[in-house]
Each structure stands twice: as C-alpha cells, then as structure tokens.
Scaffold this active site. Sequence first.
Site, PDB file in Angstrom:
ATOM      1  N   ASP A  63     -37.489  26.595  31.984  1.00  0.00           N
ATOM      2  CA  ASP A  63     -38.145  26.343  30.685  1.00  0.00           C
ATOM      3  C   ASP A  63     -37.604  25.070  30.033  1.00  0.00           C
ATOM      4  O   ASP A  63     -38.190  24.566  29.080  1.00  0.00           O
ATOM      5  CB  ASP A  63     -37.974  27.549  29.746  1.00  0.00           C
ATOM      6  CG  ASP A  63     -36.524  27.886  29.409  1.00  0.00           C
ATOM      7  OD1 ASP A  63     -35.596  27.262  29.976  1.00  0.00           O
ATOM      8  OD2 ASP A  63     -36.314  28.791  28.573  1.00  0.00           O
ATOM      9  N   LYS A  68     -35.659  18.229  36.828  1.00  0.00           N
ATOM     10  CA  LYS A  68     -36.506  19.393  37.142  1.00  0.00           C
ATOM     11  C   LYS A  68     -37.955  19.102  36.735  1.00  0.00           C
ATOM     12  O   LYS A  68     -38.894  19.455  37.446  1.00  0.00           O
ATOM     13  CB  LYS A  68     -36.007  20.650  36.427  1.00  0.00           C
ATOM     14  CG  LYS A  68     -34.721  21.234  36.961  1.00  0.00           C
ATOM     15  CD  LYS A  68     -34.810  21.712  38.402  1.00  0.00           C
ATOM     16  CE  LYS A  68     -35.665  22.937  38.577  1.00  0.00           C
ATOM     17  NZ  LYS A  68     -35.617  23.448  39.980  1.00  0.00           N
TER      18      LYS A  68
HETATM   19  P1  NAD Z   1     -27.376  27.592  41.691  1.00  0.00           P
HETATM   20  O1  NAD Z   1     -26.740  26.307  41.264  1.00  0.00           O
HETATM   21  O2  NAD Z   1     -26.627  28.874  41.520  1.00  0.00           O
HETATM   22  O3  NAD Z   1     -27.776  27.505  43.236  1.00  0.00           O
HETATM   23  C1  NAD Z   1     -28.343  26.354  43.806  1.00  0.00           C
HETATM   24  C2  NAD Z   1     -28.319  26.512  45.310  1.00  0.00           C
HETATM   25  O4  NAD Z   1     -28.934  25.335  45.886  1.00  0.00           O
HETATM   26  C3  NAD Z   1     -26.911  26.612  45.903  1.00  0.00           C
HETATM   27  O5  NAD Z   1     -26.852  27.648  46.863  1.00  0.00           O
HETATM   28  C4  NAD Z   1     -26.700  25.255  46.557  1.00  0.00           C
HETATM   29  O6  NAD Z   1     -25.837  25.292  47.694  1.00  0.00           O
HETATM   30  C5  NAD Z   1     -28.122  24.878  46.948  1.00  0.00           C
HETATM   31  N1  NAD Z   1     -28.295  23.426  47.070  1.00  0.00           N
HETATM   32  C6  NAD Z   1     -27.909  22.471  46.181  1.00  0.00           C
HETATM   33  N2  NAD Z   1     -28.189  21.249  46.665  1.00  0.00           N
HETATM   34  C7  NAD Z   1     -28.769  21.437  47.884  1.00  0.00           C
HETATM   35  C8  NAD Z   1     -29.278  20.553  48.881  1.00  0.00           C
HETATM   36  N3  NAD Z   1     -29.235  19.229  48.726  1.00  0.00           N
HETATM   37  N4  NAD Z   1     -29.823  21.087  50.006  1.00  0.00           N
HETATM   38  C9  NAD Z   1     -29.869  22.431  50.180  1.00  0.00           C
HETATM   39  N5  NAD Z   1     -29.364  23.307  49.287  1.00  0.00           N
HETATM   40  C10 NAD Z   1     -28.831  22.811  48.146  1.00  0.00           C
HETATM   41  O7  NAD Z   1     -28.779  27.636  40.920  1.00  0.00           O
HETATM   42  P2  NAD Z   1     -29.575  28.880  40.340  1.00  0.00           P
HETATM   43  O8  NAD Z   1     -29.078  29.174  38.968  1.00  0.00           O
HETATM   44  O9  NAD Z   1     -29.644  29.930  41.350  1.00  0.00           O
HETATM   45  O10 NAD Z   1     -31.022  28.234  40.175  1.00  0.00           O
HETATM   46  C11 NAD Z   1     -31.958  28.261  41.236  1.00  0.00           C
HETATM   47  C12 NAD Z   1     -33.217  27.543  40.791  1.00  0.00           C
HETATM   48  O11 NAD Z   1     -33.765  28.192  39.646  1.00  0.00           O
HETATM   49  C13 NAD Z   1     -32.989  26.098  40.390  1.00  0.00           C
HETATM   50  O12 NAD Z   1     -34.074  25.345  40.862  1.00  0.00           O
HETATM   51  C14 NAD Z   1     -32.947  26.127  38.886  1.00  0.00           C
HETATM   52  O13 NAD Z   1     -33.397  24.909  38.344  1.00  0.00           O
HETATM   53  C15 NAD Z   1     -33.912  27.260  38.591  1.00  0.00           C
HETATM   54  N6  NAD Z   1     -33.679  28.001  37.342  1.00  0.00           N
HETATM   55  C16 NAD Z   1     -32.425  28.486  37.051  1.00  0.00           C
HETATM   56  C17 NAD Z   1     -32.246  29.225  35.872  1.00  0.00           C
HETATM   57  C18 NAD Z   1     -30.906  29.827  35.535  1.00  0.00           C
HETATM   58  O14 NAD Z   1     -30.734  30.377  34.435  1.00  0.00           O
HETATM   59  N7  NAD Z   1     -29.905  29.786  36.413  1.00  0.00           N
HETATM   60  C19 NAD Z   1     -33.312  29.444  35.007  1.00  0.00           C
HETATM   61  C20 NAD Z   1     -34.574  28.929  35.348  1.00  0.00           C
HETATM   62  C21 NAD Z   1     -34.745  28.214  36.520  1.00  0.00           C
END
Ligand code: NAD
Length: 354
Positions: free
Chosen positions: A136, A164
């Site tokens: 968001d 993003k």
């Molecule tokens: P996170 O940081 O916990 O996990 C990210 C994962 O991506 C990790 O396992 C990492 O090793 C992997 N990664 C990073 N760079 C990489 C690369 N170059 N190649 C392959 N793998 C790679 O993130 P999260 O909190 O699980 O978020 C996941 C998705 O959801 C993201 O796209 C984030 O923008 C979105 N999101 C997160 C939230 C939140 O509150 N955490 C809310 C809305 C959306």
Amino acid sequence: MSQLEKTILVTGGAGFIGNHVVRRLVKNYPHYKVINLDALTYAGNLENVADVADAPNYSFVKADITELEEVRGVFAVYNPDIIIHLAAESHVDRSIEDPLVFVKTNLMGTATLLQAAKEVWNGQYDGKLFYHVSTDEVYGSLGETGFFVETTPYDPRSPYSASKAGSDHLVRAWGHTYGMPIVLSNCSNNYGPYQFPEKLLPLFINNIKHLKPLPVYGKGINVRDWLYVEDHARAIDVILHEGKHGETYNIGGHNEYRNIDLIHLLCEVMDAKLGRDPGTSAGLITYVTDRAGHDMRYAIDATKLQNELGWTPSLEFREGLEKTIDWYLGNEEWMEQVTSGAYQKYYEKMYGDA
Ligand code: NAD
Ligand code: TYD
C-alpha cells in the site's frame, strides 16, 4: 498434465510473507508443484520453510532475480505456469541508507522476471499468470481521514515505495504491451511469525524480552493498518485462483493503530506473558529521531476484494498479536540465529547504543 496440475514458482519464498504463501500452497494443493526461488539475502532463511522442505511437491532453487541468465535457466528447467513474485528488498529504513540495492532488486529484478517469463511462455498464455505482490506504500501517505482504493493515484515517497511503485508499473506494462496475464495486489503492514526483526513488531518483541530500549520514531503518532500474515497468504490464494486477470486488489486489515498505541498494547500483553510487573515494558519506550520522510498514515479500503472475491480478515488483532508474541517467545533459536552476526552491525548502525 491435467488441468489441475500446475507448476507455481514463488519468488522470495524464504522471506517473511513468502514462507507463508509457500506453506499454504504446498499443504493445500498437493497436485501443484511449488518452486521456491530465493537468493537468500539477509532476509531469506531456509529455516522459515523447513517444515515443507521434504514435501514431494516442493523444490527450492537459490537464484538471484536480477540475473537474467540465472532466471532463464530456472525457467527452462521448471517451465512455470504461474509466477507469484514476492522477492524484494522490503525495509524502508534500509532503503533510506542504501537506495540503489532497492532499485536493482525491485525494478531490475521484476523486469528480469517479466522478460524471462515472456520468453519461456513465448506468446502461449493459456493457463499462465504473473502475480505481483506489492504494498500500500505505493499510494503515498494519508492525512487523518480517507483510505487507499485501487484507483488512488500513485505517490510513493521513500526509495522502497518508489521502487515498488515502479515494479507495479513494469508488471502492468508487460501485461498491456505483450498481453501477458497479470494480477497485482497491494497490501498493508503484515505481522506474524518469521518476520525479520528489523520491522517494528518482531524488533520490539525481541527488545522487550531482553529488557532493551524500544526506539519509537518521532512522536509515535504515525498510523499503520495491520494484517496477520496468514490472512495475507489466504488473500493471495483467493486472488490467484479467482482474481480477474489485469486487475489490482487492495488487501488490508481495517485495523489501524497509532504506533505508540500499538506499542503500549504490546507492552501490556508482554508484561502479562512474561510475568513481569505491569508497566515494566512500557518503561523501555525511548523516543528517537524520526525516520526521514516518515509517511504519516496508511489505510486500505479492501471493499473490492471483499465484494468481488469474498475475502475478509479472519483474526481479531488482539488474537493475532497474542499468537505472534507466543510464536516469538516459543522460537528463541530462530530469533537467536537471525540476530547473530550481521544483525548486530545493522542494529548498531541504525540505533547506536539505544
Ligand atoms: P522479506 O524482506 O521478509 O523477504 C524478501 C525475500 O526476497 C527474502 O527471502 C530474500 O532472500 C528474497 N530476495 C531479496 N532479493 C532477492 C533477489 N535479488 N533474488 C531472489 N530473491 C531475493 O519481505 P516480505 O516482508 O516477506 O515481503 C514480501 C513481498 O511483499 C515484498 O515484495 C514486499 O514489498 C511485499 N509486501 C510486504 C509487506 C510487509 O508488511 N512485510 C506488506 C505489503 C507488501
Ligand atoms: P516498519 O515495521 O518498518 O514498517 P513500515 O515502515 O513499512 O510501515 O515500521 C512500522 C512503523 O513503526 C513505522 O511508522 C515506523 C515505526 N518504527 C519505529 O517507530 N521504530 C522502529 O524501530 C521501527 C523499525 C519502526
């Protein structure tokens, strides 16, 4: 292959939200092959998916989404029908310190995946889908009233949210220009098990446990909308199976808290769970310099997802918070493993001696 058999490639499946998505797909859909592609950055941890590691319908591949040849290689081997793209750099504070890695991973990484998918699908889009998981935060910051809807103009304000937002545009561009089937969802702040302790809740839970200061940015009056991570994974499942291609769905908890109110609730619940005197944890609250460009308020209107696909959050916040705290208190080894080594340096750099 029967219509029901699908190969689903999840990027970022060793991260916080990704592990819940992977677990849900592996367990609920034994006829799907689930491939977890992850580079295992500081945020990725195979312990997060240890309970499904031996499942017959699960495979892990270590690869970097910014490396076209690597991604091409993985796609050639597994020929995925569906890509659920979660891999990203995800922490706003890190994006302020080191923005270029966010541009590389979130923009180049997404474009690389789109391009590799376009090549391997080669115009044969029947049964194919590129599902992009976003935030968001692309909509910017709200005042005291109003909600983000799917048509709210983009107004990202941090290097994280801007990268993003750009990745969302790239996905729509591949959908529009090349006819690739796409779907997007933009979710509010997630909380729950396996979240890396750089984000507010696991960081504060860990600090409370160790009686360390709780660094509240600014006056603590910023507002976030919190959703339990398994509810997010369930929303992704629903959108994957029933979402209309080309559409965007907002996902949120209708559960807004000012940071300071959330922190007081957390302190109260943790004092009770740890058998400490009421007020012990709140005594650790320390106001620190505000985050640069700190967005004031995020709030999602998830009416479209509710009306069109019937999804609503399943957990009351208090219940989700208790489950979350119990998980962290019951998984000390996990916390010790992820907070050893590089985490100490990160903590010192961001919070000094606090
Ligand atoms: P996170 O940081 O916990 O996990 C990210 C994962 O991506 C990790 O396992 C990492 O090793 C992997 N990664 C990073 N760079 C990489 C690369 N170059 N190649 C392959 N793998 C790679 O993130 P999260 O909190 O699980 O978020 C996941 C998705 O959801 C993201 O796209 C984030 O923008 C979105 N999101 C997160 C939230 C939140 O509150 N955490 C809310 C809305 C959306
Ligand atoms: P965070 O979990 O980093 O998520 P986001 O910035 O993506 O919303 O932060 C949630 C809120 O908590 C945000 O307003 C910043 C604030 N915060 C603190 O006050 N202290 C901290 O140490 C952290 C990590 C966050």
